[in-house]
Design a protein around this motif. Sequence first.
Motif, PDB file in Angstrom:
ATOM      1  N   PRO A   7       0.556 -15.005   0.668  1.00  0.00           N
ATOM      2  CA  PRO A   7       1.682 -14.418   0.332  1.00  0.00           C
ATOM      3  C   PRO A   7       2.629 -14.407  -0.333  1.00  0.00           C
ATOM      4  CG  PRO A   7       1.568 -15.956   2.211  1.00  0.00           C
ATOM      5  CD  PRO A   7       0.541 -15.850   1.408  1.00  0.00           C
TER       6      PRO A   7
ATOM      7  N   PHE B 188       0.484 -11.777  -4.519  1.00  0.00           N
ATOM      8  CA  PHE B 188       0.932 -10.661  -3.164  1.00  0.00           C
ATOM      9  C   PHE B 188       1.645  -9.622  -4.040  1.00  0.00           C
ATOM     10  CE2 PHE B 188       2.750  -8.999   0.919  1.00  0.00           C
ATOM     11  CZ  PHE B 188       1.739  -8.137   0.967  1.00  0.00           C
TER      12      PHE B 188
ATOM     13  N   VAL C  85       3.071  -5.469  -4.819  1.00  0.00           N
ATOM     14  CA  VAL C  85       3.254  -4.558  -3.571  1.00  0.00           C
ATOM     15  C   VAL C  85       1.765  -3.436  -3.780  1.00  0.00           C
ATOM     16  CG1 VAL C  85       4.578  -2.386  -3.264  1.00  0.00           C
ATOM     17  CG2 VAL C  85       5.452  -4.943  -3.797  1.00  0.00           C
TER      18      VAL C  85
ATOM     19  N   PHE D 149      -0.749  -3.548  -2.037  1.00  0.00           N
ATOM     20  CA  PHE D 149      -0.629  -4.196  -0.676  1.00  0.00           C
ATOM     21  C   PHE D 149      -0.811  -2.206   0.382  1.00  0.00           C
ATOM     22  CE2 PHE D 149       2.730  -3.983   2.671  1.00  0.00           C
ATOM     23  CZ  PHE D 149       1.837  -4.927   3.969  1.00  0.00           C
ATOM     24  N   TYR D 150       0.196  -1.634  -0.710  1.00  0.00           N
ATOM     25  CA  TYR D 150       0.021  -0.596  -0.215  1.00  0.00           C
ATOM     26  C   TYR D 150      -1.046   0.422  -0.313  1.00  0.00           C
ATOM     27  CZ  TYR D 150       1.634   4.602  -0.116  1.00  0.00           C
ATOM     28  OH  TYR D 150       1.220   6.333   0.112  1.00  0.00           O
TER      29      TYR D 150
ATOM     30  N   VAL E  27      -3.838  -9.812   3.733  1.00  0.00           N
ATOM     31  CA  VAL E  27      -2.889 -10.851   3.078  1.00  0.00           C
ATOM     32  C   VAL E  27      -3.068 -11.428   4.136  1.00  0.00           C
ATOM     33  CG1 VAL E  27      -0.424  -9.810   4.586  1.00  0.00           C
ATOM     34  CG2 VAL E  27      -0.328 -10.870   2.771  1.00  0.00           C
TER      35      VAL E  27
ATOM     36  N   LYS F 156       7.060  -1.959   0.621  1.00  0.00           N
ATOM     37  CA  LYS F 156       7.819  -2.392  -0.629  1.00  0.00           C
ATOM     38  C   LYS F 156       8.448  -3.348   0.518  1.00  0.00           C
ATOM     39  CE  LYS F 156      10.101  -3.406  -4.060  1.00  0.00           C
ATOM     40  NZ  LYS F 156      10.629  -4.586  -3.756  1.00  0.00           N
TER      41      LYS F 156
ATOM     42  N   HIS G 108       6.150  -5.912   2.646  1.00  0.00           N
ATOM     43  CA  HIS G 108       5.582  -6.670   1.365  1.00  0.00           C
ATOM     44  C   HIS G 108       7.253  -7.960   1.187  1.00  0.00           C
ATOM     45  CE1 HIS G 108       5.200  -7.553  -1.992  1.00  0.00           C
ATOM     46  NE2 HIS G 108       3.830  -8.846  -2.694  1.00  0.00           N
ATOM     47  N   ASP G 109       7.732  -7.892   0.777  1.00  0.00           N
ATOM     48  CA  ASP G 109       8.856  -8.438   0.850  1.00  0.00           C
ATOM     49  C   ASP G 109       9.424  -9.150   1.546  1.00  0.00           C
ATOM     50  OD1 ASP G 109       9.307  -7.350  -1.858  1.00  0.00           O
ATOM     51  OD2 ASP G 109      10.677  -6.061  -2.074  1.00  0.00           O
TER      52      ASP G 109
END
Length: 276
Positions: free
Chosen positions: A137, A142, A144, A147-148, A168, A200, A203-204
């Motif tokens: 992470p 990592f 976005v 991840f999406y 992740v 997003k 993720h952040d």
Amino acid sequence: MPELPEVETVRRGLNDLVLNKQISSVDVYYDKMIIGDVQKFKDTLAGKVIETVDRRGKYLLLRFSGDVTVISHLRMEGKYYVKSKDEPLDKHTHVVFNFVDGTTLRYNDTRKFGRMELVKTGMEVNNSGIKKLGPEPTVDTFKVDDFYQALQKKKKVIKTALLDQTIVTGLGNIYVDEVLWMSKIHPQTPAKNLSYDEAKKLHDNIIKELNMAIEAGGTTIRSYTDAFRNEGGFQFSLKVYQKTGEPCQRCQTPIERIVVGQRGTHFCPKCQILKP
Ligand SMILES: [Zn+2]
């Protein structure tokens, strides 16, 4: 159970305490803790020098001279301590690395679930647990978009999807509840229903939360302590985990507890709405 920030704290502690020490011998008091041949484990490590301690997900990777790596997974209760060889053994000490300088690295594990495996350095990627891990992470690893896309393919609800480590790595029960609260996402939302913007934000927050927890030295719930026997400080920053009935810090609604995929789950019923 130690999560990624706690394991990272242990890694840093070990790098401070045992780097460049040479092993004289290894004692194993519980053979099942070692995956593979115990005698080979002892024989191979004798004379080796610890060059660094790395980490992948929740696996510690103790790197020795001669291209040898010990994969160490702490599981529920594993802990490392550095002690003088004269100090008496604790009854929960199962593996002792004796160093030529008279100090020892001791592995304690009250529940005996932890495991160690000796591999040629680089071959840890073939470990069945490590092989399936998603990216670390961090901003560098990592992404976005990935991840999406990965969430779109998941049939699970978001809490369960984040716990399985393939999208992740590093989120356990505590931090999943925290990042979902931060992102205002209900834990039972199907992973594929998350919008790009929600993904997003999530993720952040995952990167932010885990880094903050690492800087705080991890979270102490029950028995976790790092290699210095200091307690982590992040439990004071938790917003929802084990806060059932306490007011949400954003909207004052009492935090609720439900069970998702057999895991106790904490969320704010007002901030984290399950969309139809
Ligand atoms: Zn709220």
